[in-house]
Design a protein around this motif. Sequence first.
Motif, PDB file in Angstrom:
ATOM      1  N   LEU A   1      -9.971   4.346   8.129  1.00  0.00           N
ATOM      2  CA  LEU A   1      -8.750   5.100   8.393  1.00  0.00           C
ATOM      3  C   LEU A   1      -9.033   6.581   8.613  1.00  0.00           C
ATOM      4  CD1 LEU A   1      -6.230   3.594   5.808  1.00  0.00           C
ATOM      5  CD2 LEU A   1      -6.259   3.256   8.282  1.00  0.00           C
ATOM      6  N   GLY A   2      -9.902   7.139   7.801  1.00  0.00           N
ATOM      7  CA  GLY A   2     -10.105   8.580   7.830  1.00  0.00           C
ATOM      8  C   GLY A   2      -9.155   9.250   6.849  1.00  0.00           C
ATOM      9  N   SER A   3      -9.566  10.405   6.329  1.00  0.00           N
ATOM     10  CA  SER A   3      -8.794  11.054   5.276  1.00  0.00           C
ATOM     11  C   SER A   3      -7.420  11.497   5.752  1.00  0.00           C
ATOM     12  CB  SER A   3      -9.573  12.257   4.733  1.00  0.00           C
ATOM     13  OG  SER A   3      -9.838  13.188   5.779  1.00  0.00           O
ATOM     14  N   GLU A   4      -7.315  12.063   6.957  1.00  0.00           N
ATOM     15  CA  GLU A   4      -6.027  12.561   7.430  1.00  0.00           C
ATOM     16  C   GLU A   4      -5.032  11.431   7.643  1.00  0.00           C
ATOM     17  OE1 GLU A   4      -6.379  15.075  10.770  1.00  0.00           O
ATOM     18  OE2 GLU A   4      -7.461  16.657   9.699  1.00  0.00           O
ATOM     19  N   VAL A   5      -5.514  10.335   8.217  1.00  0.00           N
ATOM     20  CA  VAL A   5      -4.632   9.186   8.426  1.00  0.00           C
ATOM     21  C   VAL A   5      -4.209   8.606   7.077  1.00  0.00           C
ATOM     22  CG1 VAL A   5      -4.464   6.860   9.375  1.00  0.00           C
ATOM     23  CG2 VAL A   5      -5.654   8.644  10.659  1.00  0.00           C
ATOM     24  N   GLY A   6      -5.150   8.531   6.145  1.00  0.00           N
ATOM     25  CA  GLY A   6      -4.814   8.028   4.818  1.00  0.00           C
ATOM     26  C   GLY A   6      -3.760   8.869   4.131  1.00  0.00           C
ATOM     27  N   VAL A   7      -3.904  10.184   4.214  1.00  0.00           N
ATOM     28  CA  VAL A   7      -2.907  11.081   3.623  1.00  0.00           C
ATOM     29  C   VAL A   7      -1.541  10.863   4.276  1.00  0.00           C
ATOM     30  CG1 VAL A   7      -2.212  13.493   3.377  1.00  0.00           C
ATOM     31  CG2 VAL A   7      -4.565  12.828   2.909  1.00  0.00           C
ATOM     32  N   ALA A   8      -1.534  10.772   5.589  1.00  0.00           N
ATOM     33  CA  ALA A   8      -0.268  10.587   6.302  1.00  0.00           C
ATOM     34  C   ALA A   8       0.419   9.292   5.892  1.00  0.00           C
ATOM     35  CB  ALA A   8      -0.507  10.604   7.814  1.00  0.00           C
ATOM     36  N   VAL A   9      -0.360   8.225   5.748  1.00  0.00           N
ATOM     37  CA  VAL A   9       0.210   6.925   5.365  1.00  0.00           C
ATOM     38  C   VAL A   9       0.814   6.996   3.966  1.00  0.00           C
ATOM     39  CG1 VAL A   9      -0.357   4.539   4.790  1.00  0.00           C
ATOM     40  CG2 VAL A   9      -1.267   5.574   6.887  1.00  0.00           C
ATOM     41  N   VAL A  10       0.059   7.560   3.006  1.00  0.00           N
ATOM     42  CA  VAL A  10       0.533   7.628   1.622  1.00  0.00           C
ATOM     43  C   VAL A  10       1.769   8.502   1.508  1.00  0.00           C
ATOM     44  CG1 VAL A  10      -0.047   8.413  -0.705  1.00  0.00           C
ATOM     45  CG2 VAL A  10      -1.726   7.140   0.633  1.00  0.00           C
ATOM     46  N   VAL A  11       1.711   9.684   2.104  1.00  0.00           N
ATOM     47  CA  VAL A  11       2.826  10.623   1.976  1.00  0.00           C
ATOM     48  C   VAL A  11       4.072  10.081   2.664  1.00  0.00           C
ATOM     49  CG1 VAL A  11       3.646  12.923   2.588  1.00  0.00           C
ATOM     50  CG2 VAL A  11       1.336  12.617   1.708  1.00  0.00           C
ATOM     51  N   SER A  12       3.914   9.507   3.844  1.00  0.00           N
ATOM     52  CA  SER A  12       5.070   8.945   4.550  1.00  0.00           C
ATOM     53  C   SER A  12       5.702   7.814   3.742  1.00  0.00           C
ATOM     54  CB  SER A  12       4.644   8.427   5.931  1.00  0.00           C
ATOM     55  OG  SER A  12       4.152   9.475   6.724  1.00  0.00           O
ATOM     56  N   THR A  13       4.859   6.999   3.124  1.00  0.00           N
ATOM     57  CA  THR A  13       5.374   5.902   2.305  1.00  0.00           C
ATOM     58  C   THR A  13       6.157   6.423   1.106  1.00  0.00           C
ATOM     59  OG1 THR A  13       3.520   4.490   2.953  1.00  0.00           O
ATOM     60  CG2 THR A  13       4.731   3.870   0.968  1.00  0.00           C
ATOM     61  N   LEU A  14       5.578   7.395   0.395  1.00  0.00           N
ATOM     62  CA  LEU A  14       6.243   7.940  -0.781  1.00  0.00           C
ATOM     63  C   LEU A  14       7.517   8.690  -0.410  1.00  0.00           C
ATOM     64  CD1 LEU A  14       3.133   9.239  -2.770  1.00  0.00           C
ATOM     65  CD2 LEU A  14       4.533   7.224  -3.272  1.00  0.00           C
ATOM     66  N   LEU A  15       7.466   9.450   0.671  1.00  0.00           N
ATOM     67  CA  LEU A  15       8.656  10.187   1.101  1.00  0.00           C
ATOM     68  C   LEU A  15       9.763   9.231   1.524  1.00  0.00           C
ATOM     69  CD1 LEU A  15       9.930  12.937   1.653  1.00  0.00           C
ATOM     70  CD2 LEU A  15       8.917  12.877   3.940  1.00  0.00           C
ATOM     71  N   GLY A  16       9.381   8.181   2.237  1.00  0.00           N
ATOM     72  CA  GLY A  16      10.382   7.196   2.644  1.00  0.00           C
ATOM     73  C   GLY A  16      10.997   6.480   1.458  1.00  0.00           C
ATOM     74  N   LEU A  17      10.160   6.103   0.488  1.00  0.00           N
ATOM     75  CA  LEU A  17      10.659   5.438  -0.720  1.00  0.00           C
ATOM     76  C   LEU A  17      11.601   6.354  -1.497  1.00  0.00           C
ATOM     77  CD1 LEU A  17      10.644   3.135  -2.780  1.00  0.00           C
ATOM     78  CD2 LEU A  17       8.548   4.127  -3.751  1.00  0.00           C
ATOM     79  N   GLY A  18      11.196   7.612  -1.649  1.00  0.00           N
ATOM     80  CA  GLY A  18      12.057   8.563  -2.351  1.00  0.00           C
ATOM     81  C   GLY A  18      13.361   8.802  -1.630  1.00  0.00           C
ATOM     82  N   GLY A  19      13.306   8.881  -0.302  1.00  0.00           N
ATOM     83  CA  GLY A  19      14.528   9.074   0.477  1.00  0.00           C
ATOM     84  C   GLY A  19      15.479   7.902   0.347  1.00  0.00           C
ATOM     85  N   ILE A  20      14.944   6.677   0.349  1.00  0.00           N
ATOM     86  CA  ILE A  20      15.789   5.488   0.180  1.00  0.00           C
ATOM     87  C   ILE A  20      16.498   5.524  -1.169  1.00  0.00           C
ATOM     88  CG2 ILE A  20      15.718   2.989  -0.178  1.00  0.00           C
ATOM     89  CD1 ILE A  20      13.514   2.885   1.948  1.00  0.00           C
ATOM     90  N   LEU A  21      15.758   5.883  -2.223  1.00  0.00           N
ATOM     91  CA  LEU A  21      16.348   5.942  -3.554  1.00  0.00           C
ATOM     92  C   LEU A  21      17.391   7.059  -3.661  1.00  0.00           C
ATOM     93  CD1 LEU A  21      13.112   5.432  -5.699  1.00  0.00           C
ATOM     94  CD2 LEU A  21      14.949   3.774  -5.345  1.00  0.00           C
ATOM     95  N   ALA A  22      17.070   8.219  -3.097  1.00  0.00           N
ATOM     96  CA  ALA A  22      17.961   9.374  -3.235  1.00  0.00           C
ATOM     97  C   ALA A  22      19.233   9.238  -2.418  1.00  0.00           C
ATOM     98  CB  ALA A  22      17.221  10.645  -2.826  1.00  0.00           C
ATOM     99  N   LEU A  23      19.147   8.572  -1.275  1.00  0.00           N
ATOM    100  CA  LEU A  23      20.291   8.491  -0.365  1.00  0.00           C
ATOM    101  C   LEU A  23      21.008   7.149  -0.418  1.00  0.00           C
ATOM    102  CD1 LEU A  23      18.638  10.262   2.705  1.00  0.00           C
ATOM    103  CD2 LEU A  23      20.122  11.272   0.977  1.00  0.00           C
ATOM    104  N   ALA A  24      20.608   6.279  -1.333  1.00  0.00           N
ATOM    105  CA  ALA A  24      21.271   4.981  -1.451  1.00  0.00           C
ATOM    106  C   ALA A  24      22.722   5.158  -1.888  1.00  0.00           C
ATOM    107  CB  ALA A  24      20.532   4.104  -2.458  1.00  0.00           C
ATOM    108  N   PRO A  25      23.629   4.283  -1.429  1.00  0.00           N
ATOM    109  CA  PRO A  25      25.045   4.418  -1.807  1.00  0.00           C
ATOM    110  C   PRO A  25      25.280   4.398  -3.308  1.00  0.00           C
ATOM    111  CG  PRO A  25      24.787   2.857   0.002  1.00  0.00           C
ATOM    112  CD  PRO A  25      23.399   3.194  -0.480  1.00  0.00           C
ATOM    113  N   ALA A  26      24.446   3.678  -4.048  1.00  0.00           N
ATOM    114  CA  ALA A  26      24.649   3.569  -5.492  1.00  0.00           C
ATOM    115  C   ALA A  26      24.072   4.749  -6.270  1.00  0.00           C
ATOM    116  CB  ALA A  26      24.025   2.277  -6.006  1.00  0.00           C
ATOM    117  N   ALA A  27      23.358   5.651  -5.592  1.00  0.00           N
ATOM    118  CA  ALA A  27      22.744   6.779  -6.280  1.00  0.00           C
ATOM    119  C   ALA A  27      23.802   7.809  -6.664  1.00  0.00           C
ATOM    120  CB  ALA A  27      21.695   7.432  -5.377  1.00  0.00           C
ATOM    121  N   PRO A  28      23.597   8.555  -7.742  1.00  0.00           N
ATOM    122  CA  PRO A  28      24.519   9.627  -8.111  1.00  0.00           C
ATOM    123  C   PRO A  28      24.697  10.608  -6.964  1.00  0.00           C
ATOM    124  CG  PRO A  28      22.946   9.238  -9.865  1.00  0.00           C
ATOM    125  CD  PRO A  28      22.496   8.412  -8.700  1.00  0.00           C
TER     126      PRO A  28
END
Length: 271
Positions: A89-116
């Motif tokens: 993968l290479g370090s830059e691609v690996g970083v992009a994959v991890v960060v995009s995954t975590l950011l997407g997961l956090g966004g789903i949790l934060a913006l879900a209809p059931a969230a405060p």
Amino acid sequence: MLAWLTDPLASPVVQRALAEVLLLAVACGPLGVWVLLYRDAYAAESLSHGMLPGLVLAALAGAPLVLGATAGVLVAAAGIALVGRDQRLGSEVGVAVVVSTLLGLGGILALAPAAPPRLAELLFGDLLGVDGADLVLAGVLAVAVALALAGGYRSLALAGFDRTSARALGAPPLRWELALLALLAVTTVAAVQGLGNLLLVALVLAPGAAALRVCRRLPAALALAAGLAALAGIAGLLLSFHLQIAAGAAVALCAVGAAAVTIPLRGRSFH
């Protein structure tokens, strides 16, 4: 004109926000200079974005955000380190994959209809909502980061500018780069409450980028970056008060504006 400047300070809310952003400027400005010199700007953005799931889970559980931010930073750093070891993968691609995954997961949790309803503020911060505990945290961490940068100045500079000599003189570049990233993580945890997951990196990188283009000496660049970060905080809060716009976003835009003004400059060589 004087009233335009002083009227916002009559508000205790603005006073606390101003104190918060000035404390953060002490750490964010100089740290940004070092991060850019070490070419770790991508790491700065990665750590800030990667902590989002930890922040959201802490908010949902009613736990202190600082604990969630710390856990999020550790998970992001571990994920980046593990994926980065995959040579395919290479370090830059690996970083992009991890960060995009975590950011997407956090966004789903934060913006879900059931969230405060206020959970989405983790993305953009709530600078006008900081309280005494936030100020204490920002103050302690800002002083700690500033003292660490001052104490390690010689080794940081040596490892950053002359890696071969640094090894011979007992300042291994990798060790000091890891120390710099640790300070970056601490600053990220301190700043996320006020500036949010998406905006805090602007206060770290933009003033540093401007200072590096203006100054010929490293100490001057460090001081100027802190000053520009503070000015961006003051200007952003004034604009937020008078134009009724989000404070964190206004501060981030002012910081980026300071960097944009210096774009025509070539940048300086330190001596």
